[in-house]
Design an enzyme around this catalytic site. Sequence first.
Site, short mmCIF file in Angstrom:
data_model
loop_
_atom_site.label_atom_id
_atom_site.label_comp_id
_atom_site.label_asym_id
_atom_site.label_seq_id
_atom_site.Cartn_x
_atom_site.Cartn_y
_atom_site.Cartn_z
N LYS A 134 54.43 -19.28 -47.07
CA LYS A 134 55.53 -20.29 -46.21
C LYS A 134 54.64 -20.70 -45.34
O LYS A 134 54.86 -19.94 -44.04
CB LYS A 134 56.74 -19.48 -46.02
CG LYS A 134 58.14 -20.39 -45.99
CD LYS A 134 58.12 -21.23 -44.71
CE LYS A 134 58.29 -20.83 -43.45
NZ LYS A 134 58.04 -21.69 -42.28
N GLY A 176 53.47 -14.99 -36.34
CA GLY A 176 54.21 -15.79 -35.42
C GLY A 176 54.74 -15.19 -34.32
O GLY A 176 54.03 -14.11 -33.87
N SER A 177 55.81 -15.82 -33.65
CA SER A 177 56.11 -15.16 -32.31
C SER A 177 56.96 -14.04 -32.45
O SER A 177 57.23 -13.69 -33.53
CB SER A 177 57.10 -16.37 -31.93
OG SER A 177 58.03 -16.47 -32.71
N THR A 178 56.78 -13.30 -31.29
CA THR A 178 57.35 -12.08 -31.25
C THR A 178 59.13 -12.20 -31.67
O THR A 178 59.53 -11.31 -32.34
CB THR A 178 57.38 -11.36 -29.83
OG1 THR A 178 55.94 -11.10 -29.84
CG2 THR A 178 57.93 -10.06 -29.81
N ALA A 228 60.68 -14.41 -33.67
CA ALA A 228 60.89 -14.76 -35.06
C ALA A 228 60.25 -13.21 -35.91
O ALA A 228 61.22 -12.83 -36.73
CB ALA A 228 60.21 -15.80 -35.42
N GLY A 229 59.25 -12.68 -35.15
CA GLY A 229 58.98 -11.46 -35.84
C GLY A 229 59.99 -10.20 -35.85
O GLY A 229 60.26 -9.49 -36.80
N GLU A 260 52.25 -9.63 -37.20
CA GLU A 260 51.32 -10.15 -36.30
C GLU A 260 51.92 -11.14 -35.28
O GLU A 260 52.06 -12.44 -35.69
CB GLU A 260 50.09 -11.00 -37.00
CG GLU A 260 49.26 -9.94 -38.18
CD GLU A 260 48.02 -9.12 -37.41
OE1 GLU A 260 48.13 -8.64 -36.55
OE2 GLU A 260 47.20 -8.80 -38.18
N GLU A 314 53.98 -14.69 -22.73
CA GLU A 314 53.15 -15.54 -23.44
C GLU A 314 53.25 -17.12 -23.16
O GLU A 314 54.33 -17.49 -23.57
CB GLU A 314 53.27 -15.33 -24.80
CG GLU A 314 52.12 -15.90 -25.86
CD GLU A 314 52.30 -15.67 -27.23
OE1 GLU A 314 53.38 -15.78 -27.81
OE2 GLU A 314 51.08 -15.49 -27.94
P1 NAD Z 1 56.95 -19.12 -35.07
O1 NAD Z 1 57.44 -17.74 -34.73
O2 NAD Z 1 57.94 -20.08 -34.45
O3 NAD Z 1 56.65 -19.46 -36.42
C1 NAD Z 1 55.80 -18.73 -37.39
C2 NAD Z 1 56.13 -19.03 -38.75
O4 NAD Z 1 57.44 -18.26 -38.86
C3 NAD Z 1 56.82 -20.16 -39.12
O5 NAD Z 1 56.29 -20.49 -40.28
C4 NAD Z 1 58.21 -20.22 -39.09
O6 NAD Z 1 58.77 -21.49 -39.77
C5 NAD Z 1 58.30 -19.09 -39.73
N1 NAD Z 1 59.81 -18.48 -39.26
C6 NAD Z 1 60.46 -18.70 -37.90
N2 NAD Z 1 61.52 -17.90 -37.92
C7 NAD Z 1 61.74 -17.33 -39.12
C8 NAD Z 1 62.53 -16.26 -39.59
N3 NAD Z 1 63.68 -15.96 -38.87
N4 NAD Z 1 62.44 -15.67 -40.86
C9 NAD Z 1 61.04 -16.14 -41.35
N5 NAD Z 1 60.30 -17.00 -41.23
C10 NAD Z 1 60.41 -17.53 -39.84
O7 NAD Z 1 55.52 -19.23 -34.36
P2 NAD Z 1 54.74 -20.36 -34.34
O8 NAD Z 1 55.14 -21.16 -32.80
O9 NAD Z 1 54.51 -20.96 -35.51
O10 NAD Z 1 53.20 -19.74 -33.62
C11 NAD Z 1 52.90 -19.41 -32.47
C12 NAD Z 1 53.07 -17.86 -32.17
O11 NAD Z 1 52.46 -17.17 -33.12
C13 NAD Z 1 52.78 -17.30 -30.90
O12 NAD Z 1 53.57 -16.34 -30.30
C14 NAD Z 1 51.45 -16.56 -31.19
O13 NAD Z 1 51.16 -15.48 -30.47
C15 NAD Z 1 51.65 -15.96 -32.56
N6 NAD Z 1 50.62 -15.82 -33.49
C16 NAD Z 1 49.93 -14.41 -33.80
C17 NAD Z 1 48.79 -14.04 -34.19
C18 NAD Z 1 48.61 -12.67 -34.63
O14 NAD Z 1 47.59 -12.49 -35.27
N7 NAD Z 1 49.02 -11.64 -33.69
C19 NAD Z 1 48.20 -15.20 -34.90
C20 NAD Z 1 48.76 -16.46 -34.42
C21 NAD Z 1 49.61 -16.74 -33.98
#
Ligand code: NAD
Length: 485
Positions: free
Chosen positions: A183, A235-237, A239-240, A257, A390
């Site tokens: 996804k 992704g973001s903390t 959403a994680g 991550e 962040e």
């Molecule tokens: P985001 O959390 O908005 O989205 C990441 C992904 O998750 C997207 O595909 C999004 O559609 C999906 N998503 C969002 N909410 C969800 C949910 N409730 N259930 C399932 N999927 C969901 O993040 P972003 O803006 O795409 O990326 C930037 C963030 O990612 C920053 O916080 C960055 O630090 C983090 N990031 C972390 C790493 C790492 O290895 N630690 C690497 C790259 C980016």
Amino acid sequence: MSGQAHEKHDSLWIGGRRVRSAGDEVIEVVSPSTEEVVGRVPAANPEDVDAAVDAARHTLTDRDGWSCWPSGRRAEVLDRVADALSGRGVEMADLVSRQNGIPVGLTRRAEAMNPAFLMRYYADLIRTVDEEERRPGMYGGVTIVRRDPVGVVAIIGPWNMPQTLLAFRLAPALAAGCSVIVKPSPQTVLDAYLLAEILHDAGVPGGVVSVVPGGAEVGGYLVRHPGVDAVAFTGSTAAGRRVARDCAERFRPVTLELGGRSAALILDDADLGACLPALLPAALGGNGELCFLSSRILVPAARYAEFTEAITQAVASLVIGDPLDERTTVGPLISAGHRDRVESYIARGAAGSGRMTTGGRRPDGFDRGWYLQPTVFADVDPADPLFRDEIFGPVLTLTAYPDEARALRMANDSAYGLAGIVLTADPDRGLRLARDVHTGTIGVNWYLPDLTAPFGGVKSSGLGRELGPAGLANYQQVKSIYLAA
Ligand code: NAD
């Protein structure tokens, strides 16, 4: 500005085949540098996700399916995937830069090369590690320890380094014999299409990989799907945290991550000339939109003026421009909304403890695109959100420290713990300090993730480790079989 090609896809990649979406929603990908639509793909809906999960489950129950192949046979396919990724690496990198604004100077090194490296790495690993280990049993007899594929894996990724971060998970999951549903972020979905085509052409069998474009809703539906066995989320903390809750309810294994706000510790013996070329990419690479950046810069009080001046000058001389131009070192931010968010930090910083020494505005000469000058704030108080949050944009903060013990406390005083860098003329001293920083990864005199070593975060930066042999173990289920004496 370079002209932008427009890519249109009418179908989804489900189970390794092009399939019409069950819905009629469309995702538009917009160029951060021109603000023009550069691609359109169908958005997956729940029915499409169900079809992807069905296809993935079918390959797991098929006795001749991917998961039952001998590892050597899977490794051959992964090597072919690696060759194809290498052959189309620059095309892939440029496609990523066109969608997310990260300069090709970086994506042609990372997005063009890392996925192929990882496919080869895991192909080699499964050739050398037996799936089944026989041990003398505790009560006599033999105990067999098997490593089976964990099953159907959902991989959810961000937009900043989409192909590298996908390969962190896809390569070991495929090597382990799993089937995978990807996804991608809706902001960078075109590269996922190119990848699906490469996997198909390289001979990854039908059913093994699907791509379901969509936003948080589709991601959430996939994470909660009863047919999914494991989740790998980047992704973001925020959403994680939701993904972690969804997985916890189902006892579903998950790696997370997440965000970061790492520290750069400049020690009092650091050589200014040697330090800056290591510091800048580690603190401000990829437009400031990389998770591992050490953008909280801690500077010894005795050398504060000297370092503040040098860092300010170095940041002011970065080249803002079209991400597809090799001379560009800072491209536009991912979206108008994200630039607004970064600007709100700059406004709060200007009104708070910090003193802006360069940047802070939209650059002159750009009538289109979400550009922002790279910005430095000096004298930032460790209590200020500018120091703690962040920001995920081209903003550095400088804070003076009186002694090494205080520097370490400041570095560790963070909700996050993903990366870090120590800069010093004495690598042994740097190593001693690096051991004490509470983080998942850290560099001494440089920082670049080693793709063969575990990568991940502590605290709010995540859970679990990807890469290296530990990365393969994430996608394996261990089973013990006791044979009677
Ligand atoms: P985001 O959390 O908005 O989205 C990441 C992904 O998750 C997207 O595909 C999004 O559609 C999906 N998503 C969002 N909410 C969800 C949910 N409730 N259930 C399932 N999927 C969901 O993040 P972003 O803006 O795409 O990326 C930037 C963030 O990612 C920053 O916080 C960055 O630090 C983090 N990031 C972390 C790493 C790492 O290895 N630690 C690497 C790259 C980016």
